[in-house]
Design an enzyme around this catalytic site. Structure first.
Site: not given
Length: 451
Positions: A32, A34-36, A38-40, A55, A165
């Site tokens: 769904l 993703q970041g540096a 992590s992935k969801v 997550k 944030d």
């Protein structure tokens, strides 16, 4: 389950879910977001069939070194561990609010932490704005979403959690279009000095996304995290109603200067009330910036942005439309009681046992009662206790929605006129970690008055 630290999506079956199951329970599907680090994933609980979000956060364990000799990679891994701990702690503390994403489970391997979260299938508010081709929400729609955001933030603040944030990417929508605040990885806690970095209630850690960060953070001052969250909410409100950022520049330092000077201009389609609220939130001076609890009393949020029978009551409250419809159906069932059934009850008789035991809900029958007097008394006492009160009346029914600005209490009181001038009064507490005086009065029937 997918190999620890694997960056690839799991091989999916025809129904979109992986043949492998995470720790014997969660079938992982498509990514769904993703970041540096992590992935969801969209996932399914193999035990219940419920759809959830998982997550996956890589821990990337590093060899132990003296802190002064740590590599940048090791430092980043340490920060991720802190963020995971913060997110889990924050979500557990603020659980139960209808506009905060729910943490359902936490799993871990040697290299990966998995947070199992409530699935918000509508995507992010940012995606919703992008799908409008750079457009914006009209004011009633923006008011609905913003009221939900403000309620979630007020709830978190009342529990000593500051998000730090807040931005459209961290605001998710469920299948009904209701908002869920998520991603508490940068949050701070009022009662934990190690998170605030100070003992005076002022934060020292500088974090957040540049376009949404308050001026006092950019100026590297110690700051009140609750006021910084209000600034970020103000930027979000501007984006919802304008479709673009209030402070934007290709040069980062130029953008920072605009933020610190609070130089922005609302688009011409914004109402005066909206301009006023945005201006109060984007006040560069934290001491005069509007507080989260004061936002609910602003004229822009007091407007009825819906033509439905309960309008803003439904829009800003914890009840989704299906829940309201279920509630009304139950009341219709109660109205089918014949006159003999009803007239046999004394004034103020509690019908909860007759209709069925329902937690945090009471029902009374009041022969010869006056609905206006009941609603007047509920509204008066709610306002005396500083609650946000919204009222709606129709020919045969009326209702009052009350909510604490802290987010710790939400309730409905609804009055229905039955045959033979008999009132059916129902009060339901939706959220109740705080119990206002008037709720105790309702439970013992003291608000049930006659003409």
């Amino acid at each position: 389950m997918p190999p620890a630290g694997d960056d690839e999506s799991p091989a999916a079956t025809g129904d979109g879910y992986s043949k492998k199951v995470l720790q014997g329970r969660y079938e992982l599907g498509r990514v769904l977001g993703q970041g540096a680090s992590s992935k969801v994933y969209r996932a399914r609980d193999a035990r219940t069939g419920a759809h959830v979000a998982v997550k996956a956060i890589r821990k990337q364990q590093q060899p132990h070194h003296h802190p002064s000799c740590r590599s940048p990679e090791a430092a980043a891994a340490a920060r991720r561990c802190v963020e995971v701990e913060r997110e889990v702690a924050a979500l557990r503390r603020v659980r139960g609010h209808p506009h905060v994403v729910a943490l359902l489970d936490v799993l871990a391997t040697r290299s990966t932490v998995y947070l199992v979260l409530e699935l918000a299938s509508g995507g992010s508010v940012l995606s919703a704005l992008d799908s409008r081709g750079g457009g914006h929400y009209d004011e009633p729609a923006a008011r609905r979403l913003f009221a939900q955001l403000a309620s979630a933030v007020a709830h978190a603040h009342s529990l000593g959690v500051f998000h730090r944030d807040i931005k459209p990417e961290n605001l998710l929508l469920d299948e009904r279009g209701d908002l869920r605040l998520t991603d508490f990885g940068l949050s701070a806690f009022a009662d934990a000095d190690q998170h605030l970095g100070a003992t005076d209630g002022l934060a020292a850690t500088h974090c957040g996304s540049p376009a949404y960060v308050a001026p006092e953070i950019l100026l590297k001052r110690r700051y009140d995290a609750s006021k910084a969250d209000v600034w970020s909410c103000g930027v979000v409100l501007f984006v919802l109603t304008a479709g673009y950022l209030p402070f934007n520049d290709g040069n980062l330092m130029a953008m920072y200067r605009k933020i610190c000077a609070a130089k922005f201009r609302c688009p011409k389609w914004c109402s005066q009330e909206l301009r006023s609220l945005i201006g109060r939130m984007l006040d560069p001076e934290p001491d005069t910036r509007i507080k989260i609890g004061e936002i609910f009393d602003h004229p822009w949020l007091q407007q009825d942005g819906s033509s439905s029978s309960f309008g803003m009551i439904q829009a800003a409250s914890s009840h989704s439309k299906p829940e309201v419809e279920k509630w009304e159906a139950e009341l219709e069932q109660a109205m089918e009681l014949n006159a003999f059934d009803i007239i046999g009850f004394a004034s103020g008789c509690d019908l909860s046992g007759l209709i069925g035991p329902l937690p945090d809900r009471v029902r009374f029958v009041l022969p010869g009662g006056d609905s206006k007097s009941v609603l007047d008394k509920v509204e008066k006492l709610g306002r005396e206790e500083g609650l946000v009160v919204r009222r709606k009346e129709e020919e045969w029914c009326g209702g009052v929605h009350v909510e604490a600005t802290s987010g710790k209490f939400t309730a409905y009181v609804r009055v229905n006129l039955l045959p033979k001038k008999i009132l059916m009064i129902e009060a339901e507490r939706v959220i109740g970690s705080e119990i206002p005086k008037f709720w105790h009065q309702l439970q013992i029937g003291n608000l049930l008055v006659r003409k």
